[in-house]
Design an enzyme around this catalytic site. Structure first.
Site, PDB file in Angstrom:
ATOM      1  CE1 TYR A   1       2.924  -4.334   1.827  1.00  0.00           C
ATOM      2  CE2 TYR A   1       4.564  -3.249   0.294  1.00  0.00           C
ATOM      3  CZ  TYR A   1       4.354  -4.455   0.925  1.00  0.00           C
ATOM      4  OH  TYR A   1       5.087  -5.448   1.024  1.00  0.00           O
TER       5      TYR A   1
ATOM      6  CG  PHE B   1       9.447  -1.401   3.490  1.00  0.00           C
ATOM      7  CD1 PHE B   1       7.994  -1.799   3.156  1.00  0.00           C
ATOM      8  CD2 PHE B   1      10.448  -1.552   2.471  1.00  0.00           C
ATOM      9  CE1 PHE B   1       7.948  -2.301   1.820  1.00  0.00           C
ATOM     10  CE2 PHE B   1      10.200  -1.849   1.186  1.00  0.00           C
ATOM     11  CZ  PHE B   1       8.723  -2.479   1.059  1.00  0.00           C
TER      12      PHE B   1
ATOM     13  CG  ASN C   1      10.768  -2.188   9.810  1.00  0.00           C
ATOM     14  OD1 ASN C   1      10.942  -1.267   8.819  1.00  0.00           O
ATOM     15  ND2 ASN C   1      10.960  -3.336  10.078  1.00  0.00           N
TER      16      ASN C   1
ATOM     17  CG  ASP D   1      -1.704   3.202  10.829  1.00  0.00           C
ATOM     18  OD1 ASP D   1      -0.573   3.833  10.524  1.00  0.00           O
ATOM     19  OD2 ASP D   1      -1.567   2.200  11.454  1.00  0.00           O
TER      20      ASP D   1
ATOM     21  CG  ASN E   1       6.754  -1.655  14.035  1.00  0.00           C
ATOM     22  OD1 ASN E   1       6.843  -1.796  15.180  1.00  0.00           O
ATOM     23  ND2 ASN E   1       6.191  -2.851  13.411  1.00  0.00           N
TER      24      ASN E   1
END
Length: 189
Positions: free
Chosen positions: A14, A64, A66, A91, A112
């Site tokens: 990622y 992560f 969320n 972002d 999220n």
């Protein structure tokens, strides 16, 4: 003490995703301002340092996107801080690529990571919104956000991240307008 959180997803696969530009921003700040070593804390990676007279904890949640609020909430509770001590780098689809805007509070725009922080702490925190641009149609958003920056974007990305790091002192001093202005000036030069 201030907590500056970069949002992203953990893992090398990622690393260059547009969704990880918050991680990239805090990494550059840590490097440019000689922050201490990375420590595993608060369900993430933390680095302590100073910018000017301000003590700052940089945090990259390892939960992560969320579940970012869980890590941020742990750090905020540990230091007994209110949300006025929190800055979140993330972002932003609704800004042109590499544009940087600071805002206090506001909506979640379907993000999220912001939604998770809002659920844990409420909406009243400072955001450094880093533009990634909109791909044009709604059905292309997921692939755009979770896609890597392209080769043609790398120089602009590097310039923007360097400007954020160089002008971070204005954020530390709570001068968002000066930060935005000076980041934009560096990007023009």
């Amino acid at each position: 003490m201030q907590i500056w959180t970069g949002l992203g997803n953990p893992g090398p696969q990622y690393a260059l995703h547009r969704h990880n530009v918050g991680f990239m921003a805090v990494d550059v700040i840590a490097e440019m301002h000689d922050f201490g070593p990375v420590q595993k804390k608060f369900s993430g990676w933390a680095q302590e340092g100073r910018i000017g007279r301000e003590k700052i904890l940089l945090l990259k949640p390892a939960t992560f996107m969320n579940q970012s609020g869980r890590a941020v909430g742990e750090a905020m509770r540990f230091y007994k801080l209110e949300t006025d001590a929190l800055t979140v780098f993330h972002d932003e689809l609704d800004l042109a690529p590499c544009k940087v805007k600071v805002r206090h509070g506001g909506g979640l725009a379907g993000h999220n990571g912001l939604r998770s922080i809002d659920q844990h702490l409420g909406p009243d925190f400072r955001r450094v919104r880093i533009g990634i641009g909109h791909p044009g149609s709604k059905d292309r958003v997921n692939g755009h956000v979770l896609g890597n920056y392209g080769k043609a974007e790398m120089d602009d990305l590097s310039d923007m991240l360097a400007a954020i790091g160089a002008e971070a002192r204005w954020l530390a001093e709570n001068d968002g307008p000066r930060f935005m202005s000076d980041v934009a000036l560096r990007q023009q030069g």
